[in-house]
Design an enzyme around this catalytic site. Structure first.
Site, PDB file in Angstrom:
ATOM      1  N   LYS A  88       0.864  -1.305  -0.061  1.00  0.00           N
ATOM      2  CA  LYS A  88       0.012  -0.088  -0.112  1.00  0.00           C
ATOM      3  C   LYS A  88       0.838   1.190   0.060  1.00  0.00           C
ATOM      4  CE  LYS A  88      -2.382  -0.495   3.944  1.00  0.00           C
ATOM      5  NZ  LYS A  88      -1.645  -1.672   4.361  1.00  0.00           N
ATOM      6  N   ARG A 144      -8.733   1.481   9.932  1.00  0.00           N
ATOM      7  CA  ARG A 144      -8.317   0.074  10.037  1.00  0.00           C
ATOM      8  C   ARG A 144      -9.535  -0.781  10.894  1.00  0.00           C
ATOM      9  NH1 ARG A 144      -2.612   0.455   9.634  1.00  0.00           N
ATOM     10  NH2 ARG A 144      -1.410  -1.191  10.080  1.00  0.00           N
ATOM     11  N   ARG A 173      12.523  -9.351   5.704  1.00  0.00           N
ATOM     12  CA  ARG A 173      13.012  -8.004   5.677  1.00  0.00           C
ATOM     13  C   ARG A 173      14.208  -8.013   6.571  1.00  0.00           C
ATOM     14  NH1 ARG A 173       8.496  -3.612   4.943  1.00  0.00           N
ATOM     15  NH2 ARG A 173       7.983  -3.720   7.086  1.00  0.00           N
ATOM     16  N   ARG A 213      13.352  -5.817  12.137  1.00  0.00           N
ATOM     17  CA  ARG A 213      12.497  -4.839  12.821  1.00  0.00           C
ATOM     18  C   ARG A 213      11.496  -5.541  13.845  1.00  0.00           C
ATOM     19  NH1 ARG A 213       9.692  -0.663   9.054  1.00  0.00           N
ATOM     20  NH2 ARG A 213       7.910  -1.530   9.960  1.00  0.00           N
ATOM     21  N   ARG A 264      -0.082  -9.191  13.764  1.00  0.00           N
ATOM     22  CA  ARG A 264      -0.648  -8.288  12.829  1.00  0.00           C
ATOM     23  C   ARG A 264      -1.702  -8.734  12.115  1.00  0.00           C
ATOM     24  NH1 ARG A 264       4.377  -5.460  10.469  1.00  0.00           N
ATOM     25  NH2 ARG A 264       2.819  -3.521   9.621  1.00  0.00           N
TER      26      ARG A 264
HETATM   27  P1  AMP Z   1       1.502   0.447   9.299  1.00  0.00           P
HETATM   28  O1  AMP Z   1       2.872   0.989   9.208  1.00  0.00           O
HETATM   29  O2  AMP Z   1       0.452   0.740   8.868  1.00  0.00           O
HETATM   30  O3  AMP Z   1       1.812  -1.019   9.280  1.00  0.00           O
HETATM   31  O4  AMP Z   1       1.441   0.804  10.939  1.00  0.00           O
HETATM   32  C1  AMP Z   1       2.235   0.369  11.829  1.00  0.00           C
HETATM   33  C2  AMP Z   1       1.515   0.231  13.346  1.00  0.00           C
HETATM   34  O5  AMP Z   1       1.037   1.500  13.641  1.00  0.00           O
HETATM   35  C3  AMP Z   1       0.406  -0.582  13.389  1.00  0.00           C
HETATM   36  O6  AMP Z   1       0.880  -1.933  13.562  1.00  0.00           O
HETATM   37  C4  AMP Z   1      -0.197  -0.166  14.414  1.00  0.00           C
HETATM   38  O7  AMP Z   1       0.215  -0.249  15.735  1.00  0.00           O
HETATM   39  C5  AMP Z   1      -0.421   1.199  14.340  1.00  0.00           C
HETATM   40  N1  AMP Z   1      -1.379   2.045  13.522  1.00  0.00           N
HETATM   41  C6  AMP Z   1      -1.136   2.512  12.178  1.00  0.00           C
HETATM   42  N2  AMP Z   1      -2.508   2.726  11.504  1.00  0.00           N
HETATM   43  C7  AMP Z   1      -3.360   2.721  12.651  1.00  0.00           C
HETATM   44  C8  AMP Z   1      -4.654   2.766  12.645  1.00  0.00           C
HETATM   45  N3  AMP Z   1      -5.413   3.190  11.656  1.00  0.00           N
HETATM   46  N4  AMP Z   1      -5.426   2.175  13.837  1.00  0.00           N
HETATM   47  C9  AMP Z   1      -4.574   1.833  14.840  1.00  0.00           C
HETATM   48  N5  AMP Z   1      -3.447   1.364  14.798  1.00  0.00           N
HETATM   49  C10 AMP Z   1      -2.592   1.971  13.695  1.00  0.00           C
END
Ligand code: AMP
Length: 224
Positions: A16, A91, A130, A163, A174
């Site tokens: 994405k 989300r 990764r 990471r 996740r």
């Molecule tokens: P991402 O880079 O989109 O995978 O986001 C990394 C982390 O940020 C996720 O695993 C969540 O802990 C938090 N996060 C990002 N976007 C959201 C959202 N819309 N709602 C809740 N947590 C979020």
């Protein structure tokens, strides 16, 4: 088209972010990724960062009340008046409802939700492979982009880091959360006639081409 308010949906590792960055360039619209906003806050050590860090390290979702505010304050800015691209938000269903309420208040609406569809096995393969080179922060992939230095010599394992949120149990967590909390958004947007699907297992260029075709169709429909 009058305005283009796009939501990108898909599991972690679906690409994405990569697609959103290309789209931002092409469409000249602001792009907001809640994951990036939260990671920057953690780096800065701000109050928001301190609140979010524990959830993020565990692969959990940050509470809706925190992320809804972050996006709410951005979509109402002038910068967003021709549209925006959202990645990683909404989300959860409550986040999608909050976004719809905000759009309604602004007398606007979401134009489309583009789902980049990728299987769990592919997500584990992509994220689990990764590696970060501690010395300079470069990202490699054991399978797709093997860790070698500029002279082509392999980087020793002791200099490579996984990471926290790419560790196998966190990836599984996740994915579980994605299926439990985020996948219901597929039906949410489908019910509203807004869902567009893209096969995310294809190459980045193929996925980008498919998204461009979707946007061209949306622009045509808008003119009818
Ligand atoms: P991402 O880079 O989109 O995978 O986001 C990394 C982390 O940020 C996720 O695993 C969540 O802990 C938090 N996060 C990002 N976007 C959201 C959202 N819309 N709602 C809740 N947590 C979020």
């Amino acid at each position: 088209m009058s305005e283009l308010n796009l939501v990108l949906l898909g599991p972690p590792g679906s690409g994405k972010g990569t697609q959103a960055e290309a789209l931002q360039e092409e469409l000249q619209l602001p792009y907001w990724a809640t994951g990036n906003i939260l990671r920057a806050a953690v780096e800065e050590g701000s109050g928001l960062g301190l609140e979010a860090k524990g959830f993020m390290d565990a692969g959990d979702l940050v509470p809706d009340s925190v992320v809804v505010g972050l996006i709410g304050e951005r979509v109402t800015t002038r910068e967003a008046s021709d549209g925006f691209i959202l990645d990683g938000f909404p989300r959860t269903i409550p986040q999608a409802e909050a976004l719809d309420a905000e759009m309604e208040r602004l007398k606007r609406s979401i134009t489309a939700a583009i789902l980049i569809d990728v299987s769990d096995d592919e997500v584990v393969r992509r994220l689990g492979g990764r590696r970060l080179w501690k010395r300079n922060g470069r990202i490699f992939h054991v399978e797709f982009d093997p860790p070698v230095d500029d002279d082509g010599n392999p980087v020793p394992d002791s200099e490579l880091l996984i990471r926290d949120d790419d560790k196998p149990d966190v990836i599984r967590r996740r994915l579980e959360l994605y299926h439990a909390k985020t996948a219901p958004l597929i039906e949410y947007y489908d019910d509203r006639g807004l869902l567009r699907r893209v096969d995310g297992s294809r190459t980045q260029d193929d996925v980008a081409g498919r998204i461009s075709a979707i946007l061209a169709t949306l622009a045509m429909e808008d003119e009818l």
